[in-house]
Design a protein around this motif. Structure first.
Motif, PDB file in Angstrom:
ATOM      1  N   ASP A   1       0.827  -1.208   0.000  1.00  0.00           N
ATOM      2  CA  ASP A   1       0.000   0.000   0.000  1.00  0.00           C
ATOM      3  C   ASP A   1       0.858   1.254   0.000  1.00  0.00           C
ATOM      4  OD1 ASP A   1      -2.369   1.411  -0.150  1.00  0.00           O
ATOM      5  OD2 ASP A   1      -2.610   1.555   2.021  1.00  0.00           O
TER       6      ASP A   1
ATOM      7  N   ALA B   1      -3.335   4.141  -4.198  1.00  0.00           N
ATOM      8  CA  ALA B   1      -4.730   4.609  -4.202  1.00  0.00           C
ATOM      9  C   ALA B   1      -5.017   5.566  -5.355  1.00  0.00           C
ATOM     10  CB  ALA B   1      -5.058   5.289  -2.879  1.00  0.00           C
TER      11      ALA B   1
ATOM     12  N   PRO C   1      -7.455   2.361  -9.209  1.00  0.00           N
ATOM     13  CA  PRO C   1      -6.746   2.253  -7.939  1.00  0.00           C
ATOM     14  C   PRO C   1      -6.425   0.795  -7.608  1.00  0.00           C
ATOM     15  CG  PRO C   1      -8.576   3.770  -7.739  1.00  0.00           C
ATOM     16  CD  PRO C   1      -8.735   3.096  -9.070  1.00  0.00           C
TER      17      PRO C   1
ATOM     18  N   SER D   1      -5.700  -2.606  -5.589  1.00  0.00           N
ATOM     19  CA  SER D   1      -5.920  -3.427  -4.398  1.00  0.00           C
ATOM     20  C   SER D   1      -4.554  -3.896  -3.895  1.00  0.00           C
ATOM     21  CB  SER D   1      -6.790  -4.640  -4.721  1.00  0.00           C
ATOM     22  OG  SER D   1      -8.092  -4.252  -5.106  1.00  0.00           O
TER      23      SER D   1
ATOM     24  N   VAL E   1      -6.518  -4.267   1.433  1.00  0.00           N
ATOM     25  CA  VAL E   1      -7.240  -3.072   1.003  1.00  0.00           C
ATOM     26  C   VAL E   1      -7.825  -3.350  -0.378  1.00  0.00           C
ATOM     27  CG1 VAL E   1      -7.101  -0.597   0.551  1.00  0.00           C
ATOM     28  CG2 VAL E   1      -5.646  -1.621   2.309  1.00  0.00           C
ATOM     29  N   GLU E   2      -9.138  -3.434  -0.458  1.00  0.00           N
ATOM     30  CA  GLU E   2      -9.794  -3.726  -1.734  1.00  0.00           C
ATOM     31  C   GLU E   2     -10.054  -2.438  -2.509  1.00  0.00           C
ATOM     32  OE1 GLU E   2     -14.064  -4.933  -2.105  1.00  0.00           O
ATOM     33  OE2 GLU E   2     -13.130  -6.807  -2.821  1.00  0.00           O
ATOM     34  N   ARG E   3      -9.544  -2.391  -3.716  1.00  0.00           N
ATOM     35  CA  ARG E   3      -9.799  -1.263  -4.619  1.00  0.00           C
ATOM     36  C   ARG E   3     -10.217  -1.821  -5.982  1.00  0.00           C
ATOM     37  NH1 ARG E   3      -4.643   0.986  -2.273  1.00  0.00           N
ATOM     38  NH2 ARG E   3      -5.285   2.357  -0.543  1.00  0.00           N
ATOM     39  N   ALA E   4     -10.136  -0.993  -6.998  1.00  0.00           N
ATOM     40  CA  ALA E   4     -10.779  -1.331  -8.275  1.00  0.00           C
ATOM     41  C   ALA E   4     -10.067  -2.396  -9.085  1.00  0.00           C
ATOM     42  CB  ALA E   4     -10.917  -0.062  -9.115  1.00  0.00           C
TER      43      ALA E   4
END
Length: 357
Positions: A302, A307, A312, A314, A352-355
């Motif tokens: 991360d 982000a 973004p 993950s 951390v879940e993102r797109a």
């Protein structure tokens, strides 16, 4: 008074600004500047110079000014090692990390340095490289300089190094890993648990074809094995593993995906660093593939840019600053002869879940 200079203050001050025939300030003709050279230039005893350095409150302000001008003129650096022998303290904490090109390590080192400085300790830094083939010689050189404590990366060391570390009888904190029994104290997280967490996350999201791009680093390898073993237990055996040199990079991510796509791969990819994951996303987009439709990506670390990628990223979040700060506090407690509340501290991790997934 015993601190009275052998020359009157006014004459001593003139001596400090005297010039040689070359137009340069007064300096010894050769060799390292000594405390005696400073004393001679200031017109005081060597004991007085020592007191100005170590116990300035015992010397008059006027003499402090004279001596400090002499120190500045000569460029003298006090030998704190020699001064610390009587108390067995050097006020140095040595830290060994594989590289500073990785923000995770450099962030932890910054937090370590800042916290140590609050208690008057300085840090001596050594780089062991990937794999840690230089660690044995590096630690031998560091221990010969008598640091008060050690900050190490990882918990795996050669038998010879472990013997030397135990024989040093100083506070030692091993960081970034909890996979092996520490020599003294440890601040980190379980890479096996990270691997399991990534595998369970991808499986829950419905991914049944998975690739792992892993740098040739012991901790990344433990995470990779955790992913493969956990997916296997969940019935997913189609896992492709690609190993790259360490430290990993954006370019390695692009190259690894390019090679993987020759076999028509579609599915989820875990990368052992966010930088490599960034490269995977860029290569997929350059080839007209959808992220995460064709290629899903999850990184590790991360880092600050994760982000703000498009899409973004993950990733797995590790509090690198907490590792440095908590390691410093553990060492400082031991150096102050205070009890250490926890000899092994698990800072944990967060997916951390993102797109991109």
């Amino acid at each position: 008074m015993s601190d009275t200079p052998t020359l009157p203050p006014r004459k001593a001050a003139k001596a400090i600004t005297a010039k040689t025939g070359t137009g340069r300030g007064v300096r010894p003709s050769s060799g390292r500047v000594t405390l005696g050279d400073v004393a001679k230039l200031a017109g005081v005893s060597a004991m007085t110079v020592s007191r100005v350095i170590n116990r300035p409150e015992s010397v008059t302000p006027e003499i402090q000014t004279i001596v400090r001008k002499a120190i500045a003129e000569t460029g003298y650096v006090p030998n704190l090692l020699a001064g610390g022998l009587a108390s067995s303290r050097t006020r140095l904490v040595a830290a060994v990390v594989p590289t500073l090109t990785h923000v995770l390590f450099s962030g932890a080192i910054q937090a370590l340095t800042d916290r140590l400085a609050m208690d008057g300790y300085q840090m001596l830094l050594g780089l062991s490289g990937y794999p840690s083939e230089r660690e044995d010689n590096l630690l031998h050189a560091i221990l010969s300089r008598c640091p008060d404590a050690l900050y190490l990366t990882g918990t795996t060391h050669s038998p010879e190094t472990r013997r030397q570390l135990r024989a040093a009888r100083i506070p030692i904190v091993e960081t970034w890993d909890l996979s092996h029994k520490p020599i003294d104290m440890a601040v980190g997280f379980s890479h096996q648990a990270v691997g399991r967490g990534i595998a369970e996350y991808l499986h829950a999201r419905g991914y049944r074809r998975v690739a792992v791009f892993s740098a040739e680093d012991e901790r990344a390898t433990i995470r990779r094995d955790g992913i493969v073993d956990t997916l296997g237990a969940l019935g997913v055996t189609d896992v492709t593993c690609v190993t790259t040199p360490a430290p990993s990079s954006l370019a390695m991510g692009r190259d690894a995906l390019g090679r993987l796509l020759t076999g028509g791969f579609r599915g989820a990819i875990h990368c052992s660093s966010d930088s490599m994951a960034h490269g995977v996303v860029l290569e997929a987009q350059a080839r007209g593939l959808s992220v995460p439709g064709d290629i899903a990506v999850i990184g590790f670390g991360d880092l600050d840019f994760a982000a703000y990628m498009s899409p973004p990223l993950s990733t797995v979040r590790i509090d690198r600053f907490a590792i440095g700060r908590l390691a410093a506090e553990a060492l400082l407690d031991r150096l102050a002869d205070k009890p250490v509340a926890q000899k092994v501290v698990d800072v944990g991790f967060e997916i951390v879940e993102r797109a991109t997934t």
